[in-house]
Design an enzyme around this catalytic site. Structure first.
Site, PDB file in Angstrom:
ATOM      1  N   GLY A  12       0.809  -1.208   0.000  1.00 31.26           N
ATOM      2  CA  GLY A  12       0.000   0.000   0.000  1.00 31.26           C
ATOM      3  C   GLY A  12       0.848   1.266   0.000  1.00 31.26           C
ATOM      4  N   ASN A  13       2.003   1.180   0.668  1.00 30.88           N
ATOM      5  CA  ASN A  13       2.889   2.347   0.741  1.00 30.88           C
ATOM      6  C   ASN A  13       3.524   2.705  -0.598  1.00 30.88           C
ATOM      7  OD1 ASN A  13       5.622   0.916   0.610  1.00 30.88           O
ATOM      8  ND2 ASN A  13       4.530  -0.193   2.196  1.00 30.88           N
ATOM      9  N   LYS A 129      -9.437  -6.701  10.695  1.00 31.26           N
ATOM     10  CA  LYS A 129      -8.841  -5.738   9.761  1.00 31.26           C
ATOM     11  C   LYS A 129      -9.467  -4.350   9.969  1.00 31.26           C
ATOM     12  CE  LYS A 129      -7.044  -4.402   5.719  1.00 31.26           C
ATOM     13  NZ  LYS A 129      -5.613  -4.276   5.467  1.00 31.26           N
ATOM     14  N   LYS A 210      -3.761  -8.965   0.778  1.00 34.06           N
ATOM     15  CA  LYS A 210      -3.259  -8.988  -0.604  1.00 34.06           C
ATOM     16  C   LYS A 210      -2.059  -9.923  -0.794  1.00 34.06           C
ATOM     17  CE  LYS A 210       0.687  -6.109  -0.886  1.00 34.06           C
ATOM     18  NZ  LYS A 210       1.090  -6.173   0.497  1.00 34.06           N
ATOM     19  N   LYS A 272       2.915 -11.747   4.969  1.00 35.37           N
ATOM     20  CA  LYS A 272       3.918 -11.842   3.895  1.00 35.37           C
ATOM     21  C   LYS A 272       4.696 -13.157   4.015  1.00 35.37           C
ATOM     22  CE  LYS A 272       4.562  -6.849   3.806  1.00 35.37           C
ATOM     23  NZ  LYS A 272       3.375  -6.602   2.974  1.00 35.37           N
TER      24      LYS A 272
HETATM   25  P1  ADP Z   1       2.531  -3.337   3.018  1.00 33.66           P
HETATM   26  O1  ADP Z   1       1.681  -2.112   2.908  1.00 33.66           O
HETATM   27  O2  ADP Z   1       3.703  -3.309   2.087  1.00 33.66           O
HETATM   28  O3  ADP Z   1       1.763  -4.628   2.973  1.00 33.66           O
HETATM   29  P2  ADP Z   1       2.862  -3.758   5.920  1.00 33.66           P
HETATM   30  O4  ADP Z   1       2.805  -2.573   6.830  1.00 33.66           O
HETATM   31  O5  ADP Z   1       1.681  -4.652   5.869  1.00 33.66           O
HETATM   32  O6  ADP Z   1       3.242  -3.205   4.467  1.00 33.66           O
HETATM   33  O7  ADP Z   1       4.153  -4.664   6.283  1.00 33.66           O
HETATM   34  C1  ADP Z   1       5.462  -4.104   6.262  1.00 33.66           C
HETATM   35  C2  ADP Z   1       5.871  -3.681   7.671  1.00 33.66           C
HETATM   36  O8  ADP Z   1       6.101  -4.835   8.507  1.00 33.66           O
HETATM   37  C3  ADP Z   1       7.188  -2.942   7.776  1.00 33.66           C
HETATM   38  O9  ADP Z   1       7.019  -1.563   7.556  1.00 33.66           O
HETATM   39  C4  ADP Z   1       7.672  -3.260   9.200  1.00 33.66           C
HETATM   40  O10 ADP Z   1       7.462  -2.144  10.035  1.00 33.66           O
HETATM   41  C5  ADP Z   1       6.777  -4.390   9.674  1.00 33.66           C
HETATM   42  N1  ADP Z   1       7.440  -5.555  10.296  1.00 33.66           N
HETATM   43  C6  ADP Z   1       6.919  -6.234  11.356  1.00 33.66           C
HETATM   44  N2  ADP Z   1       7.693  -7.270  11.697  1.00 33.66           N
HETATM   45  C7  ADP Z   1       8.739  -7.282  10.834  1.00 33.66           C
HETATM   46  C8  ADP Z   1       9.866  -8.149  10.683  1.00 33.66           C
HETATM   47  N3  ADP Z   1      10.053  -9.215  11.481  1.00 33.66           N
HETATM   48  N4  ADP Z   1      10.766  -7.865   9.707  1.00 33.66           N
HETATM   49  C9  ADP Z   1      10.564  -6.801   8.900  1.00 33.66           C
HETATM   50  N5  ADP Z   1       9.508  -5.946   8.989  1.00 33.66           N
HETATM   51  C10 ADP Z   1       8.591  -6.179   9.948  1.00 33.66           C
HETATM   52 MG    MG Z   2       0.162  -5.245   4.391  1.00 30.54          MG
END
Ligand code: ADP
Ligand code: MG
Length: 310
Positions: A12-13, A129, A210, A272
């Site tokens: 999303g970012n 969510k 997603k 992820k």
């Molecule tokens: P997106 O919008 O790309 O799906 P998310 O916010 O859902 O992004 O997921 C990415 C975020 O996950 C990163 O910005 C980070 O702050 C967080 N995060 C949490 N745990 C971890 C980890 N173990 N390693 C890396 N990032 C992490």
């Molecule tokens: Mg996400």
């Protein structure tokens, strides 16, 4: 034909960085930047399916529905997800079309994608969510009475509507996406995790993750690579804590152990890693998680975290 088919999931970012207001100018700028990152990959291997998140955009729409004048009907969440597929599908396909060059540049299309979920998914008993605006406790209680919304305190403060995030079971447009890719097109699909429908094809008010939906699509079209691009360089153990350690190449069994140890929280890195595990287990391919700003190096496995079979 399915060789080297790559699914690239944009966070999303990529479209709305933290702190951005979300003006059209801002969106074009950030999406064009993302498109430039993808061009290097596409020029080397055009067999690519692009997926994207929609958290900020679906929240924006739900908020707009909330502020409609009395008497104007509100649209449902599944329709809001569909709207974000058109919105972001347009931004991504148009930006890619503008940054790709050459006489034989690939055609690009965004496909409105539905994803089947189960009414029996435990997520419907426990919506997690967060979407849309922040409310006080009193406002939240009123919304529950008047609209039947489930409201929960957001860790950031205030109350927000929560919706179920059920597991994606089947991508209904997988075959049409596959035939478009096989005809040489670049396809944008499962935007925002896909529009949720149930076993009887009834629309469902939910937002699918997603990353999980991207893995599902990858498995169904026979992709050999899943690349999840976000705003961190990869996957870390003890993220943000003492002993933080960024992972490079990791075997399936090893990442499963870290997952069970609780290194990856739900709602961010958790899905992820889960998506990567499911993809690698089902396809024997490689799943990579890395920074959008380093997309090509992640693709070449020179940056990011790579989950490999074995
Ligand atoms: P997106 O919008 O790309 O799906 P998310 O916010 O859902 O992004 O997921 C990415 C975020 O996950 C990163 O910005 C980070 O702050 C967080 N995060 C949490 N745990 C971890 C980890 N173990 N390693 C890396 N990032 C992490
Ligand atoms: Mg996400």
């Amino acid at each position: 034909m399915s060789n080297n088919l790559t699914i690239i999931a944009l966070g999303g970012n990529a479209i709305l960085p933290k702190g951005a207001r979300g003006t059209p100018e801002e969106q074009w700028r950030t999406v064009e930047k993302a498109a430039l990152q993808l061009v290097e990959i596409i020029e080397e291997n055009p067999r690519v399916i692009i997926t994207h998140g929609n958290g900020p955009q679906v929240g924006y729409l739900v908020e707009a529905f909330e502020n409609l004048p009395p008497g104007k009907p509100r649209q449902t969440l599944d329709i809001a997800v569909a709207m974000t597929q058109g919105w972001l599908g347009y931004l991504i396909t148009h930006s890619l079309d503008r940054v790709l060059s050459g006489s034989n540049k690939p055609r690009i299309a965004a496909v409105v994608t539905r994803v089947m979920v189960s009414r029996r998914d435990p997520a419907f008993q426990n919506p997690t969510k967060f979407i849309g605006s922040y409310y006080t406790r009193e406002e939240a209680e009123k919304l529950t009475r008047e609209r039947g919304w489930v409201m929960k305190p957001d860790p950031r403060g205030g109350y927000r509507r929560v919706v179920p995030s059920p597991k994606p079971l089947k991508v209904l447009e997988a075959e049409v996406v596959k035939s478009l890719v096989d005809s040489g097109a670049i396809v944008v699909a499962v935007g925002g995790g896909g529009i949720p429908v149930d076993e009887n094809l009834e629309p469902v008010e939910a937002v699918i993750d997603k990353d999980l939906a991207s893995a599902r699509l990858g498995i169904e079209v026979g992709a050999s690579r899943l690349i999840i691009l976000t705003d961190v360089p990869g996957v870390a153990l003890n993220y943000g804590k003492p002993g933080e350690k960024w992972l490079g190449r990791v075997m399936l069994d090893e990442i499963k152990k870290y997952y069970a140890e609780g290194h990856f929280p739900p709602g961010s890195m958790g899905p992820k890693v889960q998506a990567s595990i499911e993809f690698v287990e089902a396809t024997g391919g490689v799943a990579s998680i890395g920074s959008l700003g380093e997309a090509y190096r992640v693709y070449k496995m020179e940056a990011g975290t790579h989950i490999v079979p074995g």
